[in-house]
Design a protein around this motif. Structure first.
Motif, PDB file in Angstrom:
ATOM      1  N   PHE A 121    -126.191  44.107 -82.613  1.00 21.53           N
ATOM      2  CA  PHE A 121    -125.542  45.267 -83.329  1.00 21.53           C
ATOM      3  C   PHE A 121    -124.453  44.633 -84.160  1.00 21.53           C
ATOM      4  N   LYS A 122    -124.155  45.095 -85.395  1.00 21.71           N
ATOM      5  CA  LYS A 122    -123.159  45.064 -86.218  1.00 21.71           C
ATOM      6  C   LYS A 122    -121.955  45.677 -85.748  1.00 21.71           C
ATOM      7  N   ASP A 123    -120.963  45.067 -85.119  1.00 20.69           N
ATOM      8  CA  ASP A 123    -119.784  45.542 -84.854  1.00 20.69           C
ATOM      9  C   ASP A 123    -119.182  46.550 -85.759  1.00 20.69           C
ATOM     10  N   GLY A 124    -118.924  47.825 -85.353  1.00 16.99           N
ATOM     11  CA  GLY A 124    -118.242  48.881 -85.843  1.00 16.99           C
ATOM     12  C   GLY A 124    -119.412  49.674 -87.006  1.00 16.99           C
ATOM     13  N   VAL A 125    -120.579  48.824 -87.304  1.00 14.63           N
ATOM     14  CA  VAL A 125    -121.524  49.556 -88.228  1.00 14.63           C
ATOM     15  C   VAL A 125    -122.756  50.145 -87.368  1.00 14.63           C
ATOM     16  N   ASP A 126    -123.258  49.551 -86.577  1.00 16.00           N
ATOM     17  CA  ASP A 126    -124.273  50.319 -85.834  1.00 16.00           C
ATOM     18  C   ASP A 126    -123.898  50.258 -84.328  1.00 16.00           C
ATOM     19  N   LEU A 127    -122.729  49.976 -83.858  1.00 12.84           N
ATOM     20  CA  LEU A 127    -122.190  50.150 -82.600  1.00 12.84           C
ATOM     21  C   LEU A 127    -120.705  50.545 -82.718  1.00 12.84           C
ATOM     22  N   THR A 128    -120.199  51.733 -82.224  1.00 17.36           N
ATOM     23  CA  THR A 128    -119.041  52.112 -82.239  1.00 17.36           C
ATOM     24  C   THR A 128    -118.159  51.252 -81.090  1.00 17.36           C
ATOM     25  N   ASN A 129    -116.811  51.604 -81.142  1.00 19.24           N
ATOM     26  CA  ASN A 129    -116.140  50.989 -80.045  1.00 19.24           C
ATOM     27  C   ASN A 129    -116.290  51.827 -78.726  1.00 19.24           C
TER      28      ASN A 129
ATOM     29  N   GLY B 246    -111.756  46.242 -80.531  1.00 16.93           N
ATOM     30  CA  GLY B 246    -112.979  46.227 -80.535  1.00 16.93           C
ATOM     31  C   GLY B 246    -113.741  45.130 -79.796  1.00 16.93           C
ATOM     32  N   ALA B 247    -115.196  44.851 -80.007  1.00 17.64           N
ATOM     33  CA  ALA B 247    -115.881  44.403 -79.125  1.00 17.64           C
ATOM     34  C   ALA B 247    -115.575  42.786 -78.653  1.00 17.64           C
ATOM     35  N   VAL B 248    -114.993  41.980 -79.856  1.00 24.04           N
ATOM     36  CA  VAL B 248    -114.639  40.596 -79.757  1.00 24.04           C
ATOM     37  C   VAL B 248    -113.594  40.490 -78.714  1.00 24.04           C
TER      38      VAL B 248
ATOM     39  N   PRO C  35    -118.458  42.430 -90.682  1.00 28.71           N
ATOM     40  CA  PRO C  35    -118.698  42.670 -89.079  1.00 28.71           C
ATOM     41  C   PRO C  35    -119.225  41.646 -88.517  1.00 28.71           C
ATOM     42  N   LEU C  36    -118.881  41.228 -87.052  1.00 29.28           N
ATOM     43  CA  LEU C  36    -119.468  40.146 -86.399  1.00 29.28           C
ATOM     44  C   LEU C  36    -120.664  40.935 -85.713  1.00 29.28           C
ATOM     45  N   LYS C  37    -121.664  40.298 -85.168  1.00 31.67           N
ATOM     46  CA  LYS C  37    -122.580  40.788 -84.633  1.00 31.67           C
ATOM     47  C   LYS C  37    -122.573  40.769 -82.970  1.00 31.67           C
TER      48      LYS C  37
END
Length: 248
Positions: free
Chosen positions: A12-20, A229-231, A2-4
């Motif tokens: 946040f770790k994208d998809g780990v502790d922050l959902t889409n 996703g976030a990116v 995961p990217l941050k």
């Protein structure tokens, strides 16, 4: 890997502790765009080290190198792991295109074939993105404030294409309803397709309507839907729609 995602001082770790969904909720209220950072070479070295205990080789497929430093971090991390062959693939793209490459790799009989099949497809990956607002690309410096103000007054919906890692403007329409058929027409011009998916930024109902329309145009294809996703979402903003494809 995961990217941050960084909102101010929060990481946040994208998809780990922050959902889409959580990401887009935060994005709508943000006064400044969040930033993203790639995993470190050490993060990759640790992951490859774990895999070395159970694998003979790894194909490592990542975000385009002109969109993120992830590929370079992956290559540096691989250099520090002995006894494991790691082949890093620069997708030159983002979102579901990487999933398509992962599937091609998983269906391959060996590492060399997986690498060859993925590399053959990288130039054939494409994304068409319809933005609901120009606010986020203006905040990211992609367009000027004057262009943004003019576009906002006209309620312009820009259609963009991500091709070989470059974002190119294709069209602008006044309404979302008029823009979506234009997306489908542009997709048809891309020629025969191997894979196709619809992605969205917190707009699942619109994505399903678009998927149903595409199912009529491409009845032989399985068309999936998913969430941006976030990116990518940092630049597209909420309610964006995307067509993700691989040309034959």
């Amino acid at each position: 890997m995961p990217l941050k995602v960084l909102f101010g001082k929060e990481t946040f770790k994208d998809g780990v502790d922050l959902t889409n969904d959580q990401f887009f909720q935060r994005l709508e209220g943000a006064q400044q765009l969040p930033t993203t950072s790639a995993p470190s070479p050490g993060d990759f070295a640790e992951a490859y080290g774990r895999l070395a205990k159970e694998c003979d080789g790894v194909i490592s497929i990542h975000l385009g190198s002109n969109l993120s430093a992830t590929c370079e971090a992956a290559r540096l991390g691989a250099e520090s792991v002995e006894g494991l062959e790691v082949r890093v693939i620069d997708s030159q793209s983002t979102t579901m295109t990487m999933a398509f490459l992962c599937r091609v790799a998983a269906e391959s009989p060996d590492l060399e074939t997986a690498v060859k099949r993925c590399q053959e497809r990288v130039p054939k990956l494409g994304i068409l993105a319809l933005l609901d607002t120009m606010r986020y690309i203006q905040m990211g410096g992609r367009i000027s404030k004057i262009q943004y103000l003019l576009g906002s007054m006209l309620d312009v919906k820009p259609l963009l294409k991500l091709d070989h890692g470059e974002i190119k403007p294709l069209d602008r329409t006044r309404t979302r309803a008029r823009a979506i058929p234009g997306m489908v027409q542009r997709l048809q011009e891309e020629g025969p397709l191997e894979s196709l998916a619809v992605m969205h930024g917190s707009a699942p109902e619109d994505a399903e309507k678009l998927r149903a329309k595409l199912a009529e145009e491409f009845p032989e294809m399985e068309i999936e839907t998913g969430q941006i996703g976030a990116v990518l979402g940092t630049h597209t903003g909420p309610r964006a729609l995307g067509l993700i494809y691989v040309r034959k």
